[in-house]
Design a protein around this motif. Sequence first.
Motif, PDB file in Angstrom:
ATOM      1  N   PRO A 102      17.379   0.557  26.282  1.00 38.89           N
ATOM      2  CA  PRO A 102      18.353   1.694  25.907  1.00 38.89           C
ATOM      3  C   PRO A 102      19.966   1.043  26.049  1.00 38.89           C
ATOM      4  O   PRO A 102      20.159   0.192  26.678  1.00 38.89           O
ATOM      5  CB  PRO A 102      18.022   2.749  27.080  1.00 38.89           C
ATOM      6  N   ARG A 103      20.610   1.697  25.097  1.00 41.54           N
ATOM      7  CA  ARG A 103      22.151   1.374  24.861  1.00 41.54           C
ATOM      8  C   ARG A 103      22.910   1.526  26.359  1.00 41.54           C
ATOM      9  O   ARG A 103      23.790   0.737  26.625  1.00 41.54           O
ATOM     10  CB  ARG A 103      22.604   2.413  23.954  1.00 41.54           C
ATOM     11  N   VAL A 142      19.443  -3.712  22.553  1.00 39.39           N
ATOM     12  CA  VAL A 142      18.770  -2.683  21.366  1.00 39.39           C
ATOM     13  C   VAL A 142      18.057  -3.705  20.792  1.00 39.39           C
ATOM     14  O   VAL A 142      16.635  -3.421  20.571  1.00 39.39           O
ATOM     15  CB  VAL A 142      19.788  -2.105  20.645  1.00 39.39           C
ATOM     16  N   GLU A 143      18.291  -4.914  20.622  1.00 40.21           N
ATOM     17  CA  GLU A 143      17.422  -5.855  19.895  1.00 40.21           C
ATOM     18  C   GLU A 143      16.325  -6.087  20.585  1.00 40.21           C
ATOM     19  O   GLU A 143      15.107  -6.442  20.113  1.00 40.21           O
ATOM     20  CB  GLU A 143      18.208  -7.202  19.750  1.00 40.21           C
ATOM     21  N   GLU A 154      25.366  -4.168  23.818  1.00 39.67           N
ATOM     22  CA  GLU A 154      24.672  -3.094  23.384  1.00 39.67           C
ATOM     23  C   GLU A 154      23.666  -3.477  22.300  1.00 39.67           C
ATOM     24  O   GLU A 154      22.311  -3.511  22.337  1.00 39.67           O
ATOM     25  CB  GLU A 154      25.371  -1.726  22.901  1.00 39.67           C
ATOM     26  N   LYS A 155      24.204  -4.526  21.419  1.00 40.59           N
ATOM     27  CA  LYS A 155      23.537  -4.880  20.326  1.00 40.59           C
ATOM     28  C   LYS A 155      22.328  -5.768  20.930  1.00 40.59           C
ATOM     29  O   LYS A 155      21.528  -5.728  20.349  1.00 40.59           O
ATOM     30  CB  LYS A 155      24.472  -5.833  19.321  1.00 40.59           C
TER      31      LYS A 155
END
Length: 351
Positions: A30-31, A25-26, A21-22
Amino acid sequence: MPVTQKKTEVSLVGMDVPALEKILVEIGEPRFRARQLFNWIYARKVPAFRDMRNIPKTLRRRLESEAVIHTLTKVGHSGSDSDSTRKYLFQLVTGEMIEAVWMREKNRVTVCLSTQVGCAADCAFCATGRMGFRRNLTPGEILDQFLLLQAESEPRITNVVFMGMGEPFLNYRNVMQAAELLNHPDGISLGARKITVSTVGIIPKILRFADERRRFKLAISLNSARQEQRQKIMPVAKNYPLPELLSAARYYYQKTRNHPTFEYVLMAGINDSGNDARRLIRLIGELPCKVNVIPYNEIGSKIKRPDDDRVERFVRTLYNAPFTVTVRWSRGVDIGAGCGQLAVPLNEDPR
Ligand code: SAH
């Protein structure tokens, strides 16, 4: 010829959902894509981003240019495809090599994975110890051994043992992360009781493993029931003496209700007499556990394997004990893939 991966690329194997996710998102994605990636990598085990059909093409392209799935490069294997034991050699992005072993017995396929490059424990009887310690493997490097072996494994891998190069409990966090990812129900989903962690006897980590209620199987390399001798052949025993080691094993049983396994490598004239067997019975006492006797695999040192009669006699003496006894006749000794035979030259560049 293996191509060493560029160090700037991120490799995704070893990441859990929050880590995926990280990075998504960076880059403004979308997550929820993290769970999709997780599923493609660990559950469906696709070899390339282009196979990830529910990921939009633009993101697949981006991942192709900035990331890789796998971190290891398979350099080769010994043992033919029809053999029941194969030893694999992998190269890390940092250039070092590690080994892993694939073993098949009917429908049971066990892989033996490395957790470190080299080993600091320096046990007198083990080839890995001779390499000295280089570095810990990352969760991705540990897990990727499994994924690359699975890609070639028929039938599927059913069991994992962390008994390759290195001491798992001196790389505790990374090994636990790899084991949890192996066990994750949305990913590889291997049962916790199909995963065994084997330690030389690092007491604080045995206690932590118990306190954290890890469900994986625990094996402890005992190898001698005499403190004086154990510290001669296993230098770590000086810091972790037998009475405390046994208390830690008892604590583990009390906390988890799982039976630890004690491994006992049988070495001629060192720990294979009737007295040694009786001492072992006294040491373990009533602790619910299993003892796994491993006839020694020779590695070109002075230490020898006892003959089969002597192994038999030792094991027969143990039959009077309250614990279960099994004998592990190592597989792949002819290709240097038996317990304690894993070692690779550190300075050789295969490219
Ligand atoms: N460092 C961990 C895991 C690696 S060794 C540990 O010590 O448990 C896995 C098992 O192989 C250990 O039980 C170890 O005692 C055993 N072993 C090491 N060298 C061996 C050899 N030459 N022959 C047979 N077993 C060996």
